[in-house]
Design an enzyme around this catalytic site. Sequence first.
Site, mmCIF file in Angstrom:
data_model
loop_
_atom_site.group_PDB
_atom_site.id
_atom_site.type_symbol
_atom_site.label_atom_id
_atom_site.label_comp_id
_atom_site.label_asym_id
_atom_site.label_seq_id
_atom_site.Cartn_x
_atom_site.Cartn_y
_atom_site.Cartn_z
ATOM 1 C CE1 TYR A 144 -3.587 -2.572 0.665
ATOM 2 C CE2 TYR A 144 -4.663 -0.452 0.975
ATOM 3 C CZ TYR A 144 -4.732 -1.805 0.740
ATOM 4 O OH TYR A 144 -5.954 -2.381 0.584
ATOM 5 C CE LYS A 193 1.357 -17.611 -2.242
ATOM 6 N NZ LYS A 193 0.445 -18.783 -2.326
ATOM 7 C CG ASP A 225 -2.725 -19.995 -0.862
ATOM 8 O OD1 ASP A 225 -2.243 -20.016 0.294
ATOM 9 O OD2 ASP A 225 -2.190 -20.599 -1.820
ATOM 10 C CG ASP A 249 -8.247 -4.480 1.243
ATOM 11 O OD1 ASP A 249 -9.182 -3.913 1.830
ATOM 12 O OD2 ASP A 249 -8.158 -4.547 -0.005
ATOM 13 C CG ASP A 253 -13.939 -6.600 1.758
ATOM 14 O OD1 ASP A 253 -13.777 -5.858 2.750
ATOM 15 O OD2 ASP A 253 -14.303 -6.182 0.645
HETATM 16 C C1 IPM Z 1 -10.569 -0.720 3.446
HETATM 17 C C2 IPM Z 1 -10.715 -0.139 2.066
HETATM 18 C C3 IPM Z 1 -9.471 0.682 1.743
HETATM 19 C C4 IPM Z 1 -8.292 -0.242 1.801
HETATM 20 C C5 IPM Z 1 -9.514 1.394 0.381
HETATM 21 C C6 IPM Z 1 -10.762 2.235 0.228
HETATM 22 C C7 IPM Z 1 -8.279 2.218 0.129
HETATM 23 O O1 IPM Z 1 -10.945 -1.132 1.136
HETATM 24 O O2 IPM Z 1 -10.527 0.050 4.424
HETATM 25 O O3 IPM Z 1 -10.511 -1.939 3.577
HETATM 26 O O4 IPM Z 1 -7.940 -0.891 0.801
HETATM 27 O O5 IPM Z 1 -7.662 -0.331 2.848
HETATM 28 MN MN MN Z 2 -11.059 -3.128 1.966
#
Ligand code: IPM
Ligand code: MN
Length: 358
Positions: A144, A193, A225, A249, A253
């Site tokens: 990042y 990884k 993975d 990240d 999700d």
């Molecule tokens: C998160 C979001 C951010 C990230 C984006 C919007 C830059 O997806 O907070 O998870 O990738 O960290």
């Molecule tokens: Mn995210």
Amino acid sequence: MKKDIAILAGDGIGPEVMMAALEILNAVADKFNHQFTTNEGLIGGAAFQRFQTHLPEETIAICKSADAILFGSVGGPIAEQQNPKWKNCEANSLLGLRKHFQFSVNYRPAKVYPALQDFCPLKNELIKDGCDLLIIRELVGDIYFGEHKFYQEGELRAASDLATYNENQIRIAIQAAFKAAKLRKQKVTSVDKANVLHTSKLWREIMEEEAQLHPEIKWEHQLVDNCAMQIVKNPAQFDVIVCPNLFGDILSDIAAVLPGSLGLTPSASINPEGFGMYEPSGGSAPDIAGLGIANPIAQILSVAMMLNFSFNLTQEAEAIENAVNQTLEAGFRTKDLTLVGQSSLSTTEITKEIISRL
Ligand code: IPM
Ligand code: MN
């Protein structure tokens, strides 16, 4: 206790769910005799409209003078992403704040509420032993924040993103994971990884050094993975998962679908001085903005995390969490948690229910 909180409501449903969170905050202040003052700052598209930037200096100054930041959400409709107001809005706002305040450790809990088991997309048998995990994501290093560039390879357009870590950055996240596991189910899964990446080999070394200092905590390495697969195959195996920025990240999700709605999960980002920012995991949901139907629970639980982490008000945080639990147990639901045809409560209605249980 007297505390000053920077309020960055942002875009979309941000202002609506923030209003709910502030009502909860006021109710807690009354009940427990605290004084919380708030100071609002513009962020995201709302800031762009006024200052032509997603993260104005003025907003940073408001955050700097506060004891904690409560953040809503930022970003615009998918169809309008090329509009300068929305272009790179999320990244500019969030990465800017993370970098400025060095929010190095990100806490993203994901759990299945017993009352909401049917909303978890996994089969009931996979979550019958409960599902309550905490992802700790390193937040200011990795790919990042390395150099990003476009360049030419002769005739060809090329691009590169550099992933770097030093041992201090890694250690901060891993130490946070062991500290969290001590207060939970005593297990840390470190994700990397290491079969390919040098940053991951270093990550593994630091993990092993830190694990030696905590012999009472169970721990393991898991390749990213495999971890992605395990989260959906057997989430009950996890307690604390600690991972580098990019993997965190993605995994967070995946984990965020377990509770059944993005409207349920809060998060916290903390810097080495203990200064923190608190926000729902979900986004600005422009499609339902202004309708008054957004689920405020993630924002409300973000207040609980703030009280807990930043102000050490554990009792107050627990009171909020219990009130949310009881409201869900009693069957109250916002639209995201109802099936077609069922009636649901508005943002303000469910907030009232939660406050009545505080
Ligand atoms: C998160 C979001 C951010 C990230 C984006 C919007 C830059 O997806 O907070 O998870 O990738 O960290
Ligand atoms: Mn995210």
